[in-house]
Design a protein around this motif. Structure first.
Motif, short mmCIF file in Angstrom:
data_model
loop_
_atom_site.label_atom_id
_atom_site.label_comp_id
_atom_site.label_asym_id
_atom_site.label_seq_id
_atom_site.Cartn_x
_atom_site.Cartn_y
_atom_site.Cartn_z
N ASN A 216 -5.16 -69.44 11.59
CA ASN A 216 -4.73 -68.31 11.53
C ASN A 216 -3.90 -67.80 13.07
OD1 ASN A 216 -7.27 -67.86 12.66
ND2 ASN A 216 -7.61 -66.15 11.55
N ASP A 217 -4.18 -68.98 14.06
CA ASP A 217 -3.58 -68.65 15.36
C ASP A 217 -2.09 -68.47 15.31
OD1 ASP A 217 -6.27 -69.24 16.30
OD2 ASP A 217 -5.69 -71.37 16.81
N LYS A 218 -1.84 -67.45 15.94
CA LYS A 218 -0.30 -66.94 16.01
C LYS A 218 0.46 -67.84 16.87
CE LYS A 218 -1.46 -63.55 13.31
NZ LYS A 218 -1.22 -63.81 11.73
N ILE A 219 1.69 -67.90 16.55
CA ILE A 219 2.60 -68.77 17.41
C ILE A 219 3.10 -67.83 18.50
CG2 ILE A 219 4.84 -69.83 17.38
CD1 ILE A 219 2.56 -71.18 15.85
N LEU A 220 3.01 -68.20 19.84
CA LEU A 220 3.35 -67.30 20.72
C LEU A 220 4.57 -68.03 21.56
CD1 LEU A 220 -0.10 -66.40 22.28
CD2 LEU A 220 1.21 -65.08 20.48
N GLY A 221 5.66 -67.17 21.61
CA GLY A 221 6.77 -67.61 22.34
C GLY A 221 7.11 -69.15 22.47
N GLU A 228 8.89 -69.95 14.74
CA GLU A 228 8.86 -68.57 14.76
C GLU A 228 7.21 -68.08 14.36
OE1 GLU A 228 11.76 -66.88 12.31
OE2 GLU A 228 13.35 -67.65 13.55
N ASP A 229 6.83 -68.53 13.28
CA ASP A 229 5.42 -68.38 12.73
C ASP A 229 4.82 -69.46 12.13
OD1 ASP A 229 6.83 -68.28 10.50
OD2 ASP A 229 6.99 -66.09 10.73
N ASN A 230 3.70 -69.12 11.53
CA ASN A 230 2.95 -70.07 10.77
C ASN A 230 3.49 -70.50 9.57
OD1 ASN A 230 0.81 -70.72 12.65
ND2 ASN A 230 -0.47 -68.96 11.84
N TRP A 231 4.28 -69.61 8.88
CA TRP A 231 5.04 -70.02 7.66
C TRP A 231 6.25 -70.97 8.07
CZ3 TRP A 231 3.78 -69.08 2.95
CH2 TRP A 231 3.13 -67.82 2.70
N ASP A 232 6.92 -70.81 9.14
CA ASP A 232 7.73 -71.69 9.69
C ASP A 232 7.05 -72.99 10.01
OD1 ASP A 232 10.33 -72.93 10.46
OD2 ASP A 232 10.22 -71.89 12.38
N LEU A 233 6.06 -73.03 10.84
CA LEU A 233 5.46 -74.36 11.05
C LEU A 233 4.97 -75.17 9.90
CD1 LEU A 233 4.34 -76.48 13.34
CD2 LEU A 233 2.27 -74.81 13.34
N SER A 234 4.37 -74.56 8.74
CA SER A 234 3.80 -75.24 7.58
C SER A 234 4.99 -75.57 6.90
CB SER A 234 2.89 -74.10 7.04
OG SER A 234 3.51 -73.20 6.33
N THR A 235 5.91 -74.99 6.78
CA THR A 235 6.96 -75.49 5.96
C THR A 235 7.68 -76.73 6.69
OG1 THR A 235 7.64 -73.23 5.28
CG2 THR A 235 9.25 -75.03 5.07
N LYS A 236 8.01 -76.71 7.93
CA LYS A 236 8.51 -77.81 8.58
C LYS A 236 7.61 -78.92 8.68
CE LYS A 236 11.67 -75.81 12.29
NZ LYS A 236 12.02 -74.66 11.64
N ARG A 237 6.56 -78.97 8.82
CA ARG A 237 5.71 -80.01 8.64
C ARG A 237 5.60 -80.79 7.25
NH1 ARG A 237 0.29 -78.02 12.25
NH2 ARG A 237 1.16 -78.53 14.32
#
Length: 300
Positions: A216-221, A228-237
């Motif tokens: 649940n750590d937020k993506i910062l800058g 952009e966020d954890n949704w984006d990161l999880s989807t890209k992975r």
């Protein structure tokens, strides 16, 4: 001469007197006999008159009895006629009921026979379905065993394999696959995915769902490097792992699906570093194709 005549007359007179007496006596006797016969006949007539009176009374009594019997006969005839009518009606009703019952019984027998055939057919389909489910369960167990052998070198390095609910779950923590905030796969992670792909290539009837998970750590800058966020990161992975598997030409691409779950399906609490490490992972969920089984279930 006169004397002779007188004597003659006297003689005739005496003779006539004797004849009249005898005749009288005879007639008197006949009279008495007739009188007796008359008395007897009067008595017989009186007796016959009494008998006639009794016979007349008996005749009247018999006529009354005859009239009563005729009345009873007429009543019985009416009752017999009514009973015959009722019997005829009952016979017709019974015949109709018998025909109706026979038709109903025949229809019921046909319905039950049809139901029996349907139940037998359904039972056969259930048996067939159970066989297919058992075969798929065995297939998934065999798949799990093959994956365990193929990925044996990576178990204990953040990779686990589990068989449950008819599916096989391959969980790979991010420490095996990615650097923090990155969706580029490490060399060891790439090798693990390639070994996974080799097993999947021999199982073309398996659906492959790759889920990306984060803590649940937020993506910062700039830390995200374009994420952009954890949704984006999880989807890209998840998409990266799909692309790696797709490099194996023997894998049917239609079986591959990528999904990002972000932080919303954690395995552990995000309150600790260890919990966050468990939550940052790729889940490869392997499922048997259920189209045929679903169709069989719908046909039951």
């Amino acid at each position: 001469m006169i004397k002779k005549i007188a004597l003659g007359l006297l003689g005739v007179s005496l003779l006539s007197s004797c004849v009249s007496r005898r005749l009288y006596n005879e007639l008197n006797g006949q009279y008495e006999t007739a009188q007796q016969d008359n008395n007897r006949l009067s008595e017989e007539l009186e007796s016959l008159s009494g008998d006639r009176s009794l016979l007349e009374k008996e005749r009247q009594k018999l006529q009354e009895q005859l009239a009563q019997l005729e009345e009873e006969r007429d009543q019985l005839n009416a009752e017999i006629s009514a009973a015959q009518g009722t019997l005829s009606t009952l016979t017709d009703s019974y015949s109709t009921l018998e025909k109706s019952s026979a038709a109903a019984l025949k229809a019921e027998a046909e319905r039950l026979n049809k139901l029996k055939l349907e139940l037998e057919e359904r039972s056969n389909r259930v048996t067939e379905l159970e066989g297919k489910i058992a075969a798929q369960e065995n297939q998934m167990k065999k798949l799990k065993d093959n994956l365990s052998r193929a990925l044996n070198n990576f178990e204990g390095k953040g990779l686990t394999i589990e068989h449950k609910n008819g599916k096989v779950y391959v969980s790979m923590e991010n420490k095996l696959l990615f650097k923090s905030g990155s969706w580029a796969v490490n060399p060891d992670g790439k090798t693990a995915v390639e070994e996974l792909g080799k097993v999947l290539a021999t199982n073309p009837d398996i659906s492959v769902l790759i889920e990306g998970h984060t803590d649940n750590d937020k993506i910062l800058g700039a830390l995200g490097g374009g994420i952009e966020d954890n949704w984006d990161l999880s989807t890209k992975r998840a998409t990266t792992i799909v692309n790696l598997l797709a490099e194996n030409n023997r894998i049917d691409k239609k079986n591959l699906t990528a999904a990002g779950r972000s932080e919303y399906a954690p395995l552990a609490s995000n309150a600790s570093a260890e919990g966050k490490a468990k939550n940052r992972r790729i889940e490869v969920i392997l499922s048997p194709k259920l189209d045929e089984i679903s169709k069989m279930l719908n046909d039951l």
